[in-house]
Design a protein around this motif. Structure first.
Motif, PDB file in Angstrom:
ATOM      1  N   TRP A   1       0.781  -1.319   0.032  1.00  0.00           N
ATOM      2  CA  TRP A   1      -0.076   0.039  -0.016  1.00  0.00           C
ATOM      3  C   TRP A   1       0.984   1.534  -0.011  1.00  0.00           C
ATOM      4  O   TRP A   1       1.829   1.152   0.558  1.00  0.00           O
ATOM      5  N   VAL A   2       0.289   2.271  -0.674  1.00  0.00           N
ATOM      6  CA  VAL A   2       0.936   3.658  -0.499  1.00  0.00           C
ATOM      7  C   VAL A   2      -0.346   4.642   0.009  1.00  0.00           C
ATOM      8  O   VAL A   2      -1.322   4.585  -0.672  1.00  0.00           O
ATOM      9  N   ILE A   3       0.259   5.369   1.050  1.00  0.00           N
ATOM     10  CA  ILE A   3      -1.146   6.253   1.571  1.00  0.00           C
ATOM     11  C   ILE A   3      -0.345   7.534   2.014  1.00  0.00           C
ATOM     12  O   ILE A   3       0.684   7.545   2.200  1.00  0.00           O
ATOM     13  N   GLU A   4      -1.279   8.405   1.722  1.00  0.00           N
ATOM     14  CA  GLU A   4      -0.704   9.787   1.806  1.00  0.00           C
ATOM     15  C   GLU A   4      -2.142  10.527   2.920  1.00  0.00           C
ATOM     16  O   GLU A   4      -3.166  10.209   2.680  1.00  0.00           O
ATOM     17  N   ALA A   5      -1.752  11.513   3.552  1.00  0.00           N
ATOM     18  CA  ALA A   5      -2.328  12.279   4.472  1.00  0.00           C
ATOM     19  C   ALA A   5      -2.187  13.748   3.854  1.00  0.00           C
ATOM     20  O   ALA A   5      -1.092  14.400   3.679  1.00  0.00           O
ATOM     21  N   HIS A   6      -3.295  14.353   3.318  1.00  0.00           N
ATOM     22  CA  HIS A   6      -3.600  15.758   2.950  1.00  0.00           C
ATOM     23  C   HIS A   6      -4.125  16.600   3.710  1.00  0.00           C
ATOM     24  O   HIS A   6      -4.930  16.315   4.207  1.00  0.00           O
ATOM     25  N   GLN A   7      -3.609  17.890   3.756  1.00  0.00           N
ATOM     26  CA  GLN A   7      -4.218  18.984   4.279  1.00  0.00           C
ATOM     27  C   GLN A   7      -4.233  20.108   3.392  1.00  0.00           C
ATOM     28  O   GLN A   7      -3.815  20.070   2.273  1.00  0.00           O
ATOM     29  N   ALA A   8      -4.622  21.419   3.889  1.00  0.00           N
ATOM     30  CA  ALA A   8      -4.797  22.529   2.874  1.00  0.00           C
ATOM     31  C   ALA A   8      -3.430  22.702   2.144  1.00  0.00           C
ATOM     32  O   ALA A   8      -3.406  23.086   1.023  1.00  0.00           O
ATOM     33  N   ASP A   9      -2.162  22.569   2.863  1.00  0.00           N
ATOM     34  CA  ASP A   9      -0.924  23.012   2.147  1.00  0.00           C
ATOM     35  C   ASP A   9      -0.285  21.925   1.413  1.00  0.00           C
ATOM     36  O   ASP A   9       0.656  22.034   1.057  1.00  0.00           O
ATOM     37  N   GLY A  10      -1.170  20.789   1.325  1.00  0.00           N
ATOM     38  CA  GLY A  10      -0.260  19.437   0.629  1.00  0.00           C
ATOM     39  C   GLY A  10      -0.455  18.574   1.560  1.00  0.00           C
ATOM     40  O   GLY A  10      -1.021  18.211   2.466  1.00  0.00           O
ATOM     41  N   VAL A  11       0.750  17.888   0.861  1.00  0.00           N
ATOM     42  CA  VAL A  11       0.687  16.340   1.781  1.00  0.00           C
ATOM     43  C   VAL A  11       1.364  16.641   2.881  1.00  0.00           C
ATOM     44  O   VAL A  11       2.501  17.044   2.869  1.00  0.00           O
ATOM     45  N   VAL A  12       1.095  16.185   4.096  1.00  0.00           N
ATOM     46  CA  VAL A  12       1.662  16.194   5.240  1.00  0.00           C
ATOM     47  C   VAL A  12       2.566  15.126   6.011  1.00  0.00           C
ATOM     48  O   VAL A  12       3.274  14.958   6.674  1.00  0.00           O
ATOM     49  N   ALA A  13       2.035  13.794   5.172  1.00  0.00           N
ATOM     50  CA  ALA A  13       2.722  12.422   5.617  1.00  0.00           C
ATOM     51  C   ALA A  13       2.475  11.490   4.722  1.00  0.00           C
ATOM     52  O   ALA A  13       1.415  11.538   3.882  1.00  0.00           O
ATOM     53  N   THR A  14       3.350  10.872   4.476  1.00  0.00           N
ATOM     54  CA  THR A  14       3.179   9.643   3.413  1.00  0.00           C
ATOM     55  C   THR A  14       3.361   8.315   4.227  1.00  0.00           C
ATOM     56  O   THR A  14       4.023   8.197   5.381  1.00  0.00           O
ATOM     57  N   ALA A  15       2.818   7.122   3.692  1.00  0.00           N
ATOM     58  CA  ALA A  15       3.301   5.859   4.311  1.00  0.00           C
ATOM     59  C   ALA A  15       3.197   4.731   3.592  1.00  0.00           C
ATOM     60  O   ALA A  15       2.632   4.925   2.418  1.00  0.00           O
TER      61      ALA A  15
END
Length: 268
Positions: free
Chosen positions: A87-101
């Motif tokens: 799996w590739v997972i991303e966490a997005h907020q207003a400024d863009g990607v804040v964390a990947t996993a």
């Protein structure tokens, strides 16, 4: 609902996407407790309709500070084999990607098994120890009942450098909660930064990369239930503004549940 279940309560938003948010019960000094974010990233794969098996490894890279508020998670299975899934997972907020996993899930099967790691022996039981006081700390330590044998969080930052940063403690969710994969991943990040234990000096720190290897299956976690597990943590090296720390979580019966390794930035 338990505060942790509220924190990982993700809602399907689109194919491969889930919406969630930080939770005040898991607030850190700035932004959320990293273990809660790691659990949310894993949960997005666990809730995905294409999920295969149970998690065996999770690596989280914190690309930017996670702000309080909404988070959008995108989880994609990039390769599914007969018994493993990547799996590739991303966490997005207003400024863009804040964390990947990246995560590896697998269908476990019975094989020869053994453990070379050694659980500390002859320790007092959790009931014989006092819970660590959490007054004046960020919100997230309140969500863990920590009972230290050694290496507790300093009661004062007196800058008296210690010989090592080793910690040994019994820990469980507070309030009690039956352990599952998400809570195991979060708890693997509940060890305080080793530089605080070693130097007893305040420093600006931030986890850069966190990897957790999950050795337990769901049946073993069910045996643990709501009981305390044993945590052991230490650092291996401090150099040029970064240090690492390793950790282990053990069942009361001596089964290794998870091992973890992370790299932490610090400002001297």
């Amino acid at each position: 609902m338990h505060p942790f279940d509220e924190a990982i309560d993700l809602r399907a938003a689109a194919p491969d996407a889930f919406s969630g948010a930080t939770h005040p019960a898991y607030a850190n000094m700035i932004g959320p407790f990293g273990g809660a974010t790691a659990a949310q990233l894993l949960q997005s794969a666990m809730r995905h309709p294409e999920r295969l098996g149970e998690p065996v490894a999770l690596t989280v890279n914190f690309a930017a500070p996670v702000a309080d508020g909404d988070i959008r998670f995108v989880a994609r299975p990039v390769r599914t084999n007969r018994s493993t899934q990547h799996w590739v997972i991303e966490a997005h907020q207003a400024d863009g990607v804040v964390a990947t996993a990246t995560a590896v899930l697998a269908v476990r099967r019975e094989t020869w098994s053994d453990v070379e790691a050694v659980m500390p022996a002859n320790l007092p039981c959790p009931q014989a120890l006092v819970r660590m006081p959490v007054k004046g700390m960020p919100a997230w330590p309140e969500r863990y009942d920590m009972r230290f044998v050694e290496g507790a969080f300093p009661t004062a930052f007196d800058e008296q450098e210690q010989a090592h940063s080793r910690s040994t403690l019994w820990v469980r969710d507070e309030p009690e909660r039956a352990m599952d994969f998400a809570s195991l991943v979060a708890m693997s990040d509940s060890f305080f930064p080793r530089i605080y234990i070693r130097r007893r000096r305040r420093a600006m720190i931030g986890t850069v990369s966190l990897t957790t290897y999950i050795h337990a299956d769901s049946a073993l976690l069910a045996q643990v239930g709501t009981r305390h597990v044993l945590g052991v943590a230490k650092a291996l090296n401090y150099r040029h503004g970064y240090f690492d720390q390793t950790g282990e979580l053990w069942s009361p019966e001596g089964q290794l549940l998870a091992s973890t390794h992370q790299l932490v930035y610090f400002k001297d």
